[in-house]
Design a protein around this motif. Sequence first.
Motif, short mmCIF file in Angstrom:
data_model
loop_
_atom_site.label_atom_id
_atom_site.label_comp_id
_atom_site.label_asym_id
_atom_site.label_seq_id
_atom_site.Cartn_x
_atom_site.Cartn_y
_atom_site.Cartn_z
N PHE A 104 1.21 22.81 49.23
CA PHE A 104 1.68 23.98 49.96
C PHE A 104 2.46 23.60 51.22
N ARG A 114 -4.81 27.99 51.77
CA ARG A 114 -3.42 27.55 51.88
C ARG A 114 -2.49 28.65 51.37
N ARG A 115 -1.27 28.63 51.95
CA ARG A 115 -0.21 29.50 51.46
C ARG A 115 1.11 28.77 51.61
N LEU A 116 2.06 29.12 50.78
CA LEU A 116 3.38 28.50 50.82
C LEU A 116 4.14 29.04 52.03
#
Length: 194
Positions: free
Chosen positions: A24, A79-81
């Motif tokens: 990510f 998590r995130r992009l």
Amino acid sequence: MALSTHTTSTGYLLPSIHSAPPFFTQQPNPTTLAIATEHWVKLITGYARHRKLFFLRVEDAESPGNDWAEVLRNERINRRLPPTYLSYILEILVNKNLAAYEPPAQTRAVMLFWRLPEEWAEVLHEWATSTGQLNSILTFYDITDPPLESPLTGIPIPLLRRAIGILTKSNRAQIISIPDGEGVRFFPGNKYVG
């Protein structure tokens, strides 16, 4: 934490790399970045096909609860992009002809080609043939919102135009002016090769 696959609430199997926190992050090493980005390209196009999603916007990485949240985020590992990395991935998708900026003249949203326009042209012609629509004039609405759901249901007009353009080059379709705008007539013919 061991890397593992995960099935989303919509039934899509996320690859094990989706559970790796570095996945990510836009990696500084060019080789690592290229490998991770290729995984993102496959993940995005596969998920789009699974869900019949045609559009992806940079904003989709910022807002939870949208159609893309279960791919662009991984709540299990927090998590995130990031939007900047998604913007880079969109550019790669466009460069690989797997997407086009839509609307044109901006770089924050794309129309995804989980089927290439040439493949959509074949799907469109097969649909017109199998439903007895050859030599009939159809509106774009007739194609994108038919009485019975088809593989073309919901296809975006810009993508439909591309597919019709491909069929026109092989003399299997013709754009027709009609009172409400444009329509298309399909003709029998051979598969486009070119």
